[in-house]
Design a protein around this motif. Structure first.
Motif, PDB file in Angstrom:
ATOM      1  N   MET A 222      32.724  33.834  54.939  1.00  0.00           N
ATOM      2  CA  MET A 222      33.737  34.515  54.140  1.00  0.00           C
ATOM      3  C   MET A 222      34.242  35.772  54.849  1.00  0.00           C
ATOM      4  O   MET A 222      35.437  36.045  54.865  1.00  0.00           O
ATOM      5  CB  MET A 222      33.179  34.863  52.757  1.00  0.00           C
ATOM      6  CG  MET A 222      34.230  35.353  51.799  1.00  0.00           C
ATOM      7  SD  MET A 222      35.598  34.208  51.499  1.00  0.00           S
ATOM      8  CE  MET A 222      34.748  32.795  50.815  1.00  0.00           C
TER       9      MET A 222
ATOM     10  N   ALA B 296      40.130  40.862  47.395  1.00  0.00           N
ATOM     11  CA  ALA B 296      39.191  39.995  48.110  1.00  0.00           C
ATOM     12  C   ALA B 296      38.066  40.808  48.736  1.00  0.00           C
ATOM     13  O   ALA B 296      36.900  40.417  48.672  1.00  0.00           O
ATOM     14  CB  ALA B 296      39.928  39.187  49.177  1.00  0.00           C
TER      15      ALA B 296
ATOM     16  N   LYS C 238      35.732  41.958  45.933  1.00  0.00           N
ATOM     17  CA  LYS C 238      34.929  40.843  45.442  1.00  0.00           C
ATOM     18  C   LYS C 238      33.869  40.463  46.473  1.00  0.00           C
ATOM     19  O   LYS C 238      32.737  40.142  46.131  1.00  0.00           O
ATOM     20  CB  LYS C 238      35.826  39.643  45.129  1.00  0.00           C
ATOM     21  CG  LYS C 238      35.141  38.496  44.449  1.00  0.00           C
ATOM     22  CD  LYS C 238      34.496  38.839  43.129  1.00  0.00           C
ATOM     23  CE  LYS C 238      35.492  39.185  42.061  1.00  0.00           C
ATOM     24  NZ  LYS C 238      34.864  39.511  40.759  1.00  0.00           N
ATOM     25  N   PHE C 239      34.221  40.544  47.754  1.00  0.00           N
ATOM     26  CA  PHE C 239      33.275  40.254  48.824  1.00  0.00           C
ATOM     27  C   PHE C 239      32.109  41.250  48.777  1.00  0.00           C
ATOM     28  O   PHE C 239      30.954  40.866  48.924  1.00  0.00           O
ATOM     29  CB  PHE C 239      33.977  40.319  50.185  1.00  0.00           C
ATOM     30  CG  PHE C 239      33.086  40.013  51.344  1.00  0.00           C
ATOM     31  CD1 PHE C 239      32.571  38.740  51.526  1.00  0.00           C
ATOM     32  CD2 PHE C 239      32.763  40.990  52.265  1.00  0.00           C
ATOM     33  CE1 PHE C 239      31.754  38.457  52.602  1.00  0.00           C
ATOM     34  CE2 PHE C 239      31.941  40.721  53.331  1.00  0.00           C
ATOM     35  CZ  PHE C 239      31.439  39.447  53.515  1.00  0.00           C
TER      36      PHE C 239
ATOM     37  N   MET D   5      29.899  40.269  45.976  1.00  0.00           N
ATOM     38  CA  MET D   5      29.188  39.044  46.289  1.00  0.00           C
ATOM     39  C   MET D   5      27.982  39.312  47.192  1.00  0.00           C
ATOM     40  O   MET D   5      26.922  38.727  47.007  1.00  0.00           O
ATOM     41  CB  MET D   5      30.129  38.057  46.967  1.00  0.00           C
ATOM     42  CG  MET D   5      29.527  36.693  47.177  1.00  0.00           C
ATOM     43  SD  MET D   5      30.557  35.676  48.246  1.00  0.00           S
ATOM     44  CE  MET D   5      30.308  36.504  49.800  1.00  0.00           C
ATOM     45  N   LYS D   6      28.155  40.207  48.147  1.00  0.00           N
ATOM     46  CA  LYS D   6      27.057  40.503  49.075  1.00  0.00           C
ATOM     47  C   LYS D   6      25.846  41.075  48.367  1.00  0.00           C
ATOM     48  O   LYS D   6      24.728  40.894  48.826  1.00  0.00           O
ATOM     49  CB  LYS D   6      27.518  41.470  50.169  1.00  0.00           C
ATOM     50  CG  LYS D   6      28.468  40.845  51.149  1.00  0.00           C
ATOM     51  CD  LYS D   6      28.700  41.672  52.391  1.00  0.00           C
ATOM     52  CE  LYS D   6      29.002  43.108  52.148  1.00  0.00           C
ATOM     53  NZ  LYS D   6      29.367  43.851  53.358  1.00  0.00           N
TER      54      LYS D   6
ATOM     55  N   MET E 168      29.324  34.022  41.582  1.00  0.00           N
ATOM     56  CA  MET E 168      30.040  34.893  42.517  1.00  0.00           C
ATOM     57  C   MET E 168      30.737  34.074  43.604  1.00  0.00           C
ATOM     58  O   MET E 168      31.846  34.406  44.019  1.00  0.00           O
ATOM     59  CB  MET E 168      29.084  35.903  43.157  1.00  0.00           C
ATOM     60  CG  MET E 168      28.636  37.008  42.234  1.00  0.00           C
ATOM     61  SD  MET E 168      30.004  37.989  41.543  1.00  0.00           S
ATOM     62  CE  MET E 168      30.720  38.693  43.005  1.00  0.00           C
TER      63      MET E 168
ATOM     64  N   GLU F  79      33.883  32.688  42.078  1.00  0.00           N
ATOM     65  CA  GLU F  79      34.887  33.750  41.946  1.00  0.00           C
ATOM     66  C   GLU F  79      35.474  34.113  43.303  1.00  0.00           C
ATOM     67  O   GLU F  79      36.689  34.282  43.443  1.00  0.00           O
ATOM     68  CB  GLU F  79      34.274  34.984  41.297  1.00  0.00           C
ATOM     69  CG  GLU F  79      33.983  34.837  39.833  1.00  0.00           C
ATOM     70  CD  GLU F  79      33.342  36.093  39.250  1.00  0.00           C
ATOM     71  OE1 GLU F  79      33.779  37.207  39.605  1.00  0.00           O
ATOM     72  OE2 GLU F  79      32.408  35.955  38.445  1.00  0.00           O
ATOM     73  N   MET F  80      34.617  34.228  44.311  1.00  0.00           N
ATOM     74  CA  MET F  80      35.078  34.596  45.653  1.00  0.00           C
ATOM     75  C   MET F  80      36.000  33.520  46.203  1.00  0.00           C
ATOM     76  O   MET F  80      37.020  33.830  46.816  1.00  0.00           O
ATOM     77  CB  MET F  80      33.868  34.797  46.571  1.00  0.00           C
ATOM     78  CG  MET F  80      34.212  35.299  47.956  1.00  0.00           C
ATOM     79  SD  MET F  80      34.796  37.003  47.937  1.00  0.00           S
ATOM     80  CE  MET F  80      36.264  36.855  48.934  1.00  0.00           C
ATOM     81  N   ASP F  81      35.654  32.264  45.991  1.00  0.00           N
ATOM     82  CA  ASP F  81      36.514  31.176  46.451  1.00  0.00           C
ATOM     83  C   ASP F  81      37.895  31.246  45.802  1.00  0.00           C
ATOM     84  O   ASP F  81      38.912  31.040  46.467  1.00  0.00           O
ATOM     85  CB  ASP F  81      35.871  29.817  46.174  1.00  0.00           C
ATOM     86  CG  ASP F  81      34.718  29.504  47.119  1.00  0.00           C
ATOM     87  OD1 ASP F  81      34.581  30.169  48.166  1.00  0.00           O
ATOM     88  OD2 ASP F  81      33.936  28.583  46.793  1.00  0.00           O
TER      89      ASP F  81
ATOM     90  N   ARG G  86      39.768  34.240  47.366  1.00  0.00           N
ATOM     91  CA  ARG G  86      40.179  33.899  48.726  1.00  0.00           C
ATOM     92  C   ARG G  86      41.320  32.904  48.722  1.00  0.00           C
ATOM     93  O   ARG G  86      42.291  33.056  49.466  1.00  0.00           O
ATOM     94  CB  ARG G  86      38.996  33.317  49.498  1.00  0.00           C
ATOM     95  CG  ARG G  86      39.326  33.084  50.980  1.00  0.00           C
ATOM     96  CD  ARG G  86      38.863  31.778  51.597  1.00  0.00           C
ATOM     97  NE  ARG G  86      38.733  30.683  50.700  1.00  0.00           N
ATOM     98  CZ  ARG G  86      37.615  29.980  50.552  1.00  0.00           C
ATOM     99  NH1 ARG G  86      36.531  30.281  51.213  1.00  0.00           N
ATOM    100  NH2 ARG G  86      37.584  28.958  49.717  1.00  0.00           N
TER     101      ARG G  86
END
Length: 94
Positions: A11, A54, A57-58, A61-62, A72, A75-77, A80
């Motif tokens: 990602m 993005a 959100k990244f 996610m981390k 997560m 959501e990230m997908d 993106r």
């Protein structure tokens, strides 16, 4: 490498590539004629907003827990994919 680590690296690479390409398009847009430049600026603002979303959100996610990881990723997908779609639309307009 865990599945989570691999996804995070993938990602990050995708977001970095999109942002690099977005900067190249921005440079191209500044060379456009004045009447088109305003449209490009508005589209670039939308693209930048999606980039910021993005990246945020990244970051979330981390640091996601194992329990929330699958949600997560989904959501990230979505974030993106929206960024990629907007990028391709803008690119087609330049």
């Amino acid at each position: 490498m865990t599945q989570k680590s691999a996804y995070i690296e993938k990602m990050k690479s995708q977001l970095d590539d999109l942002n690099t390409n977005m900067n190249a398009l921005q440079a191209k847009a500044t060379e456009a004629k004045e009447d088109a430049r305003d449209m490009y600026k508005a589209e670039m603002a939308k693209l930048q907003e999606q980039s910021n979303l993005a990246v945020a959100k990244f970051g979330e996610m981390k640091t996601a827990s194992e329990e929330s990881w699958d949600a997560m990723v989904a959501e990230m997908d979505k974030v993106r994919d929206a960024f990629v779609h907007s990028f391709h639309y803008f690119k087609s307009q330049v």
